[in-house]
Design a protein around this motif. Structure first.
Motif, PDB file in Angstrom:
ATOM      1  N   ILE A 297       0.836  -1.199   0.000  1.00  0.00           N
ATOM      2  CA  ILE A 297       0.000   0.000   0.000  1.00  0.00           C
ATOM      3  C   ILE A 297       0.873   1.253   0.000  1.00  0.00           C
ATOM      4  O   ILE A 297       0.625   2.199  -0.764  1.00  0.00           O
ATOM      5  CB  ILE A 297      -0.937   0.003   1.228  1.00  0.00           C
ATOM      6  CG1 ILE A 297      -1.813  -1.243   1.222  1.00  0.00           C
ATOM      7  CG2 ILE A 297      -1.797   1.266   1.229  1.00  0.00           C
ATOM      8  CD1 ILE A 297      -2.652  -1.419   2.465  1.00  0.00           C
ATOM      9  N   ILE A 298       1.887   1.250   0.844  1.00  0.00           N
ATOM     10  CA  ILE A 298       2.777   2.419   0.924  1.00  0.00           C
ATOM     11  C   ILE A 298       3.507   2.635  -0.397  1.00  0.00           C
ATOM     12  O   ILE A 298       3.636   3.767  -0.878  1.00  0.00           O
ATOM     13  CB  ILE A 298       3.771   2.255   2.098  1.00  0.00           C
ATOM     14  CG1 ILE A 298       3.002   2.317   3.417  1.00  0.00           C
ATOM     15  CG2 ILE A 298       4.855   3.323   2.048  1.00  0.00           C
ATOM     16  CD1 ILE A 298       3.815   1.977   4.641  1.00  0.00           C
ATOM     17  N   ASP A 299       3.953   1.553  -1.007  1.00  0.00           N
ATOM     18  CA  ASP A 299       4.592   1.664  -2.328  1.00  0.00           C
ATOM     19  C   ASP A 299       3.639   2.266  -3.337  1.00  0.00           C
ATOM     20  O   ASP A 299       4.024   3.109  -4.164  1.00  0.00           O
ATOM     21  CB  ASP A 299       5.052   0.292  -2.817  1.00  0.00           C
ATOM     22  CG  ASP A 299       6.263  -0.224  -2.062  1.00  0.00           C
ATOM     23  OD1 ASP A 299       6.903   0.573  -1.343  1.00  0.00           O
ATOM     24  OD2 ASP A 299       6.561  -1.430  -2.184  1.00  0.00           O
ATOM     25  N   CYS A 300       2.384   1.845  -3.278  1.00  0.00           N
ATOM     26  CA  CYS A 300       1.379   2.359  -4.215  1.00  0.00           C
ATOM     27  C   CYS A 300       1.113   3.846  -3.966  1.00  0.00           C
ATOM     28  O   CYS A 300       1.042   4.645  -4.894  1.00  0.00           O
ATOM     29  CB  CYS A 300       0.094   1.550  -4.064  1.00  0.00           C
ATOM     30  SG  CYS A 300      -1.169   1.962  -5.276  1.00  0.00           S
ATOM     31  N   LEU A 301       1.001   4.221  -2.686  1.00  0.00           N
ATOM     32  CA  LEU A 301       0.739   5.623  -2.345  1.00  0.00           C
ATOM     33  C   LEU A 301       1.901   6.528  -2.754  1.00  0.00           C
ATOM     34  O   LEU A 301       1.700   7.706  -3.102  1.00  0.00           O
ATOM     35  CB  LEU A 301       0.477   5.760  -0.848  1.00  0.00           C
ATOM     36  CG  LEU A 301      -0.824   5.133  -0.328  1.00  0.00           C
ATOM     37  CD1 LEU A 301      -0.861   5.179   1.192  1.00  0.00           C
ATOM     38  CD2 LEU A 301      -2.037   5.849  -0.907  1.00  0.00           C
ATOM     39  N   ASN A 302       3.111   5.987  -2.700  1.00  0.00           N
ATOM     40  CA  ASN A 302       4.292   6.782  -3.049  1.00  0.00           C
ATOM     41  C   ASN A 302       4.602   6.782  -4.541  1.00  0.00           C
ATOM     42  O   ASN A 302       5.487   7.504  -5.002  1.00  0.00           O
ATOM     43  CB  ASN A 302       5.516   6.260  -2.294  1.00  0.00           C
ATOM     44  CG  ASN A 302       5.413   6.519  -0.802  1.00  0.00           C
ATOM     45  OD1 ASN A 302       4.724   7.441  -0.378  1.00  0.00           O
ATOM     46  ND2 ASN A 302       6.092   5.700   0.003  1.00  0.00           N
ATOM     47  N   SER A 303       3.849   5.979  -5.291  1.00  0.00           N
ATOM     48  CA  SER A 303       4.116   5.849  -6.716  1.00  0.00           C
ATOM     49  C   SER A 303       3.552   7.038  -7.479  1.00  0.00           C
ATOM     50  O   SER A 303       2.510   7.595  -7.130  1.00  0.00           O
ATOM     51  CB  SER A 303       3.520   4.548  -7.241  1.00  0.00           C
ATOM     52  OG  SER A 303       3.614   4.492  -8.640  1.00  0.00           O
ATOM     53  N   THR A 304       4.222   7.388  -8.571  1.00  0.00           N
ATOM     54  CA  THR A 304       3.747   8.496  -9.406  1.00  0.00           C
ATOM     55  C   THR A 304       2.493   8.108 -10.175  1.00  0.00           C
ATOM     56  O   THR A 304       1.713   8.969 -10.584  1.00  0.00           O
ATOM     57  CB  THR A 304       4.830   8.925 -10.413  1.00  0.00           C
ATOM     58  OG1 THR A 304       5.244   7.772 -11.167  1.00  0.00           O
ATOM     59  CG2 THR A 304       6.036   9.507  -9.683  1.00  0.00           C
ATOM     60  N   ASP A 305       2.293   6.814 -10.418  1.00  0.00           N
ATOM     61  CA  ASP A 305       1.084   6.373 -11.134  1.00  0.00           C
ATOM     62  C   ASP A 305       0.108   5.740 -10.144  1.00  0.00           C
ATOM     63  O   ASP A 305      -0.496   4.713 -10.399  1.00  0.00           O
ATOM     64  CB  ASP A 305       1.432   5.390 -12.251  1.00  0.00           C
ATOM     65  CG  ASP A 305       2.120   4.133 -11.731  1.00  0.00           C
ATOM     66  OD1 ASP A 305       2.071   3.124 -12.455  1.00  0.00           O
ATOM     67  OD2 ASP A 305       2.693   4.174 -10.627  1.00  0.00           O
ATOM     68  N   TYR A 306      -0.066   6.409  -8.980  1.00  0.00           N
ATOM     69  CA  TYR A 306      -0.916   5.909  -7.906  1.00  0.00           C
ATOM     70  C   TYR A 306      -2.326   5.570  -8.391  1.00  0.00           C
ATOM     71  O   TYR A 306      -2.865   4.503  -8.108  1.00  0.00           O
ATOM     72  CB  TYR A 306      -0.963   6.941  -6.771  1.00  0.00           C
ATOM     73  CG  TYR A 306      -2.125   6.760  -5.835  1.00  0.00           C
ATOM     74  CD1 TYR A 306      -2.230   5.616  -5.043  1.00  0.00           C
ATOM     75  CD2 TYR A 306      -3.127   7.723  -5.745  1.00  0.00           C
ATOM     76  CE1 TYR A 306      -3.298   5.445  -4.182  1.00  0.00           C
ATOM     77  CE2 TYR A 306      -4.189   7.550  -4.883  1.00  0.00           C
ATOM     78  CZ  TYR A 306      -4.272   6.422  -4.102  1.00  0.00           C
ATOM     79  OH  TYR A 306      -5.332   6.263  -3.264  1.00  0.00           O
ATOM     80  N   LEU A 307      -2.947   6.460  -9.134  1.00  0.00           N
ATOM     81  CA  LEU A 307      -4.330   6.234  -9.553  1.00  0.00           C
ATOM     82  C   LEU A 307      -4.467   4.991 -10.415  1.00  0.00           C
ATOM     83  O   LEU A 307      -5.430   4.249 -10.317  1.00  0.00           O
ATOM     84  CB  LEU A 307      -4.871   7.454 -10.303  1.00  0.00           C
ATOM     85  CG  LEU A 307      -5.173   8.688  -9.445  1.00  0.00           C
ATOM     86  CD1 LEU A 307      -5.659   9.828 -10.336  1.00  0.00           C
ATOM     87  CD2 LEU A 307      -6.234   8.369  -8.396  1.00  0.00           C
TER      88      LEU A 307
END
Length: 315
Positions: A297-307
């Motif tokens: 989840i944290i990796d996803c939230l920190n990702s530039t392509d989160y959406l």
């Protein structure tokens, strides 16, 4: 021997019984007791030896039970088939079920029911089939319902069968029938709440959840359902509902994990860590660290392509 029997000390009862039989080898009363003592210790072969030695017609049902416990299902059926009692039919039904002879199993189950008018064996069968063959379970339950119109236990299981297979419309019909039988039946409200969730009618679902909680405020299932009905539009309501479910059933690891992970999605890291501490308090053997549990989840939230990667965005 009888003193050991009262203490349920079966091993010493057997030892004493064997000494008695050395003195009086033909003592049938002792041998009858030895059958039960060995059964209590699951020493079914030894029980069977005493049964065969006594050769009493009165012991045929007991012999059928022992053979069933020994997984000698064909022999159990042959022993029981001439006995026309509810207990014998019930054992035959279970034996046929073990042999995957389902039609004969159901037939014997209904013979047991007709002999005793106790639907327990039918309900037991339906519970087994609900896990593997829900159409057969429903067929059995509807047949039983024809003979017992308005039986709450039967209608409850029909509701569970349909809702468990996402047939929301039919589940609603039976749940409404259940409320006509008993307007305080919590299973009916659970069924209606879940059915309306499947139909994407959150407001209607929440209405039945609240009615159910008025009747049973300690229903963990209803509190969990309320949490997911409120999510994601009312996260505070979601969180409090799941907290209530955890307070009622603190050993349910799944609810702890859900609350931790959803708090991380909402960037409530302090709350997430607080809930993780509570999880470890109730389940100290839980294998994942906080970082391991929330890394994706944290990796996803920190990702530039989160959406694009977010599992809740629908993309």
């Amino acid at each position: 021997m009888l003193s050991y029997e009262k203490l349920k000390d079966w091993r010493n009862a057997i030892i004493t019984g064997e000494r008695l039989l050395e003195i009086r080898p033909e003592n049938k009363s002792v041998k009858l007791r030895m059958i039960d003592y060995h059964c209590s210790l699951r020493e079914y072969e030894k029980s069977l030896d005493y049964i065969n030695e006594l050769e009493s017609r009165k012991l045929r049902c007991k012999k059928g039970l022992v053979l069933f416990r020994l997984e000698k299902y064909d022999e159990a059926i042959k022993t029981l088939e001439s006995i026309k009692t509810a207990e014998a039919y019930s054992l035959m039904a279970k034996s046929y079920l073990k042999l995957n002879k389902h039609a004969k199993a159901v037939s014997c189950a209904f013979k047991s029911y007709k002999s005793s008018r106790d639907p327990e064996i039918i309900l037991e069968f339906s519970d087994i089939y609900l896990k593997s063959d829900y159409k057969r379970a429903i067929h059995i339950l509807k047949r039983l319902l024809d003979e017992n119109p308005g039986d709450e236990r039967v209608i409850e299981r029909i509701c569970r069968a349909y809702i468990g297979n996402f047939e929301a419309g039919i589940a609603i019909t039976y749940a409404e029938d259940l409320l006509r039988v008993n307007e305080t039946n919590v299973t009916a409200y659970l069924t209606l709440a879940e059915a309306y969730q499947y139909l994407d009618n959150g407001m209607k679902s929440l209405e039945y959840i609240e009615k159910g909680l008025e009747l049973d405020s300690e229903s963990v299932e209803l509190w969990v359902m309320k949490a997911w009905t409120l999510y994601p539009y009312d996260f505070e309501g979601f969180r409090k509902s799941l907290e209530r479910a955890i307070a009622l059933d603190p050993n349910n690891t799944e609810n702890h994990v859900t609350l931790i992970r959803e708090c991380v999605w909402e960037r409530e890291m302090d709350n997430a860590r607080r809930y993780y501490k509570k999880l470890m308090l109730y389940n100290p053997t839980f294998s994942e660290t906080f970082d391991e549990l929330t890394k994706d989840i944290i990796d996803c939230l920190n990702s530039t392509d989160y959406l694009a990667r977010c599992p809740y965005c629908g993309i």
